[in-house]
Design a protein around this motif. Sequence first.
Motif, short mmCIF file in Angstrom:
data_model
loop_
_atom_site.label_atom_id
_atom_site.label_comp_id
_atom_site.label_asym_id
_atom_site.label_seq_id
_atom_site.Cartn_x
_atom_site.Cartn_y
_atom_site.Cartn_z
N LEU A 54 -32.99 32.23 -16.98
CA LEU A 54 -33.42 31.66 -18.35
C LEU A 54 -34.16 32.74 -19.34
N SER A 78 -25.61 33.75 -18.49
CA SER A 78 -25.11 32.35 -18.70
C SER A 78 -24.01 31.90 -17.79
N ARG A 81 -25.41 32.06 -13.99
CA ARG A 81 -26.19 31.04 -13.99
C ARG A 81 -24.98 29.68 -13.76
N LYS A 82 -24.16 29.50 -14.62
CA LYS A 82 -23.34 28.29 -14.51
C LYS A 82 -22.43 28.29 -13.26
N PHE A 87 -30.25 23.19 -11.86
CA PHE A 87 -31.68 23.14 -11.98
C PHE A 87 -32.20 21.66 -11.82
N ILE A 95 -29.84 13.86 -20.90
CA ILE A 95 -29.72 13.58 -22.30
C ILE A 95 -29.52 12.11 -22.64
N LEU A 106 -21.57 16.55 -17.58
CA LEU A 106 -21.90 17.70 -18.28
C LEU A 106 -21.94 18.84 -17.62
N ALA A 107 -22.44 19.04 -16.20
CA ALA A 107 -22.47 20.18 -15.65
C ALA A 107 -21.01 20.89 -15.17
N TYR A 110 -18.45 22.78 -19.05
CA TYR A 110 -18.28 24.04 -19.29
C TYR A 110 -17.67 24.89 -18.43
N ARG B 318 -33.90 19.58 -26.79
CA ARG B 318 -33.74 19.38 -25.48
C ARG B 318 -32.33 19.35 -24.71
N GLU B 319 -31.73 18.48 -25.77
CA GLU B 319 -30.10 18.26 -25.25
C GLU B 319 -29.66 19.68 -25.23
N VAL B 322 -30.57 21.82 -22.11
CA VAL B 322 -29.89 21.14 -20.80
C VAL B 322 -28.59 21.79 -21.07
N ARG B 323 -27.81 21.47 -22.09
CA ARG B 323 -26.50 22.16 -22.13
C ARG B 323 -26.28 23.66 -21.63
N LYS B 324 -27.22 24.24 -22.30
CA LYS B 324 -27.23 25.76 -21.97
C LYS B 324 -27.42 26.02 -20.71
N VAL B 325 -28.57 25.42 -20.05
CA VAL B 325 -28.73 25.56 -18.65
C VAL B 325 -27.75 25.28 -17.78
N LEU B 326 -26.80 24.08 -18.23
CA LEU B 326 -25.70 23.88 -17.52
C LEU B 326 -24.28 24.68 -17.81
N GLY B 327 -24.70 25.69 -18.67
CA GLY B 327 -23.57 26.68 -18.93
C GLY B 327 -22.77 26.81 -19.97
N ALA B 328 -23.57 25.92 -21.17
CA ALA B 328 -22.72 26.07 -22.46
C ALA B 328 -23.10 27.43 -23.10
#
Lengths: 227, 810
Positions: A54, A78, A81-82, A87, A95, A106-107, A110, B318-319, B322-328
Amino acid sequence: MLKLHNLSKVYRTDEVETAALNSVNIEIESGEFVAIMGPSGCGKSTLLNIVGMLDTPSSGDYVFMGENVARYSEAKLSNIRKQNIGFIFQSFNLIDELSVEENIELALLYHNIPASERRARVERVMDKVGIAHRAKHMPSQLSGGQQQRVAVARAVVGDQAMILADEPTGNLDSAHGQEVMEMLQALNEEGTTIVMVTHSPAHADYARRTINLFDGHVVTENLRAAV
Amino acid sequence: MFRNYLKTAMRNLLRNKLFSFINIAGLAIGLAAFILITLFVRDEFSWDRHWSGADDIYRMEMTYTQPGQVDRKSPNAVDPLKDIFLNTFPEVEAVSRYLEFDVGLRQGDAMYGQRILFADHNFLDFFNVRFVEGSREAVFSDLGGAVISQRTAEKYFGTASALGKSLTLHLPNGDRDFYVAGVVENPKRDSVIQHDFLVPFNRDYFTGMRWFTEDWRFAARTSFVRFAPGTNVDAIRAAMPDLVERHMPKGTDSTETGTSWSVDVDLVKLGDVHLYGNGANGDAGVLYGFLGIAFLILLIAVVNFLNLSMARTAHRAREVAVRKVLGAARGHVIQQFLAESVLLGLVALLIALAMVELALPYYNAFLSTVLELNLMSEPVVALLLLVLGIGVGLSAGSLQALYFAMLKPRDVLYSSTSADNGTGRLRQVLVVTQFAISAGLMIIAFFVNQQTQFARALDLGFNPDNLLVVARTNNDQGDTFKRRLLASPYITAIGRSSDVPTQGSEDRMQVRPITGDDTVTIDGLPSGPDFFRVYQIPLLAGRYLEDMPADITRARGEEGEYRRSSNIIINALAAKRLGFESPQAAIGQLVAANLTRDLRVDTTIVGVVADFHFDSARDVIRPGIYYTDEYRQSDMTVRYDPANKAAALDVLNETWRATYPDSILEYTSMEDMVERQYQTDARLGEMLTMFTLLAVTISAMGLYGLASFTAERRTKEIGIRKVLGARLRDIVGLFLWQFSKPILLANLIAWPVAFFFLDDWLDGFAYRIDLSLLPFVGAACAALAIGWLTVAGRAYVVARTNPINALRHE
């Protein structure tokens, strides 16, 4: 799994230069359970951010699964990471507008995974963390422990090789905290690498190795005798 | 994935009902206003586009220029131009003309007024008019056949077939019978060619009317020319001066042929005639102004959206993190937020369409038009609206999408500072923009309305109340008619003149001042002796003209000859212009007046009247000479007793029937004529007021949303302030001040823009108001008051919260 070599991170504002990390050398093997401890402001979160891609280091190398990712672009990071990293946060970071199962899904969203397979995997992981009966609930309807279980489920649903947990028990009472730690331990026993920042020595004991940071330096590394 | 976006979007909308409402309602109002304005503008720009081959059809127009005189712009062309065009330009495919003439129509015992187009034989072919009854081949083959529109057929014959039925027209040369040879479709509302009653042109109907000659001074017929597709019309336009030079007869007597005056021929595309032709009804400049306002309102609405969504970034940071952390990836985030705002844009569009549908009847009544929005029959418009909705959605969501795309997850997930940093300044800029537009519109609307009121209250110099202007009395029975009317106790005065106030005069005379300097130009108004009495224009010196030989410049029955000398009246300005020190000094003085270049009359000033408005109130009052010309008294102004108006009208009608049994009485009230002058400006003012209200409403809605957001965000700060001893009014004051700053700044920006615009606009008026500072300050105060009212409620609620709750909130 990963190797940090001479890694530094400097934050600059107009007048002040703060070294958050100073020539850190750390190596973490695949399948390890590592705890990172240290007082507030010692660089724990910065370290976790860099390991979790990050953030990028100011200097030094970060070799992740054989690739030096220290100078990679955000898009590239990114992507890595995904595929590989999950995390877990102290404040859960679910959310609010999505239900339990949607948060977990959600995980996978993408990753170009078909809807049917996503659903199957979400159900499987919900069973595993014992939250299936709450699948349709919204985060605000859950207790803290339940929310963190959802977060754990979300971190592992994509079969990530490594989980980064930032004080995962910080917002939980001791009973729920222990529950989460046991879950992490179980995941580790199945082969997932876990890197956890914590303030709690008791929870650090779940890890096989503890790295102590102070003022951006690694001061000690304690290897715990195998149980 | 879109399902997930949709779900998040919908739940976010539902969770923040106030924001969602303000966002969508603001956009919807903005879109509705935009659609309403553009509907009107489109309608005005689309006149006469429906004719087949409209792009190749042009109207010939003539503009007469004479030194010292006002240009005379005619929508018609002189007769010889038809053959000249056909012979000169091989590109000309056809020329078709008609003479528009109001006549009396007799059906049995009933009389009607009817506008007739005396048309060339090829008119129906030229415009490809569609027949309902009869066929194009059969009509116009003989001179007795008329072609009427469906609605005309219904008017005279009801539902029965009109074909073959007969009607009598009262033409200048006597009554003629016509039979209905064909019925055609009704002319379109948005057309300058209203072919309700077509009769084949026949010169015999008009023999003896001197404007029916080859004389180039009289452009009587509306003339259209069709060029072959692809013709370079600019080249033909460029050839016009030469064409006029070659063909216009140049005689020695300048009153009959053109030596002292010149003429320009222009070609105006059929579709442009409504807005740009001579005697145009529309005003393209005003339309572009409206279009500008439409875009400003839309801009305010979009800015509203931008502002509120930027204010709320913290809520959704925050949403996104989180989305970015999860790969967005960035693309995913942009996609998500743009999809969301486009969705909102489309929802707003649907609401806007419903609003438009509901508002259209009132809007149409207001504009006295019949606009409609029919998406089913106009797929292109539907598509354009869809593009508009998507476009508005995209621009409204752009900032937010971009902001979130750049967001670094670590800033949100790990840091305790708000992710809101950095958007605050942008929001201020947006609020300033919004209120600058609103304040600017407020100021402009205020002064436009003010000017209209000022013009209305302007002393015209005559009394326009209780006056009727009767047309078509310029004939042998005119005197009889006048005498009969005056016998009634309900008619108090009658005056005659060639034109009446508001119409202006086209006559310009050259008169040599008493000082012997160069001649000066003075407006001439041929009138009758009673003109000043009926209009109650006060006398400053001397006397009014009377009905006696010495006061008449041209008398009926003297073969149209002007007398060598006569008495006249002038106004105060003319007295000054001619070098007299006072009105009194002018009385009894002899001045030589050139009615035209070759016609000199020695005139004696017997009276000086006060200045009065003869042209539009937009124009300055000019010096004037008033003389009696019995041949030029086409308008009769009748003053009635206001206590017996109905009885006076009865007398007027009866007297007309007794005097002119074969024609229709036509009259206008002078009050209406005066009012009509202000109509355009009054309508402009009303439109501006309406759209200003909308703009202010949208801005206020946005401000309210913003205040709510700030209240929420500053709860902790306010808690701390209260713990430290701040009172209720300190907190409320803090809030009001925060929102006052951008509003005040907005006014400072709006002021100069509004000032320059208004100063320019007001320069078009001879009698204009001055721009005073007060309304500018007023607009600022109004904006502030609106802002405060919007914010105060929110501030009060926040300020009253127990500080303990506030601090626990974080």
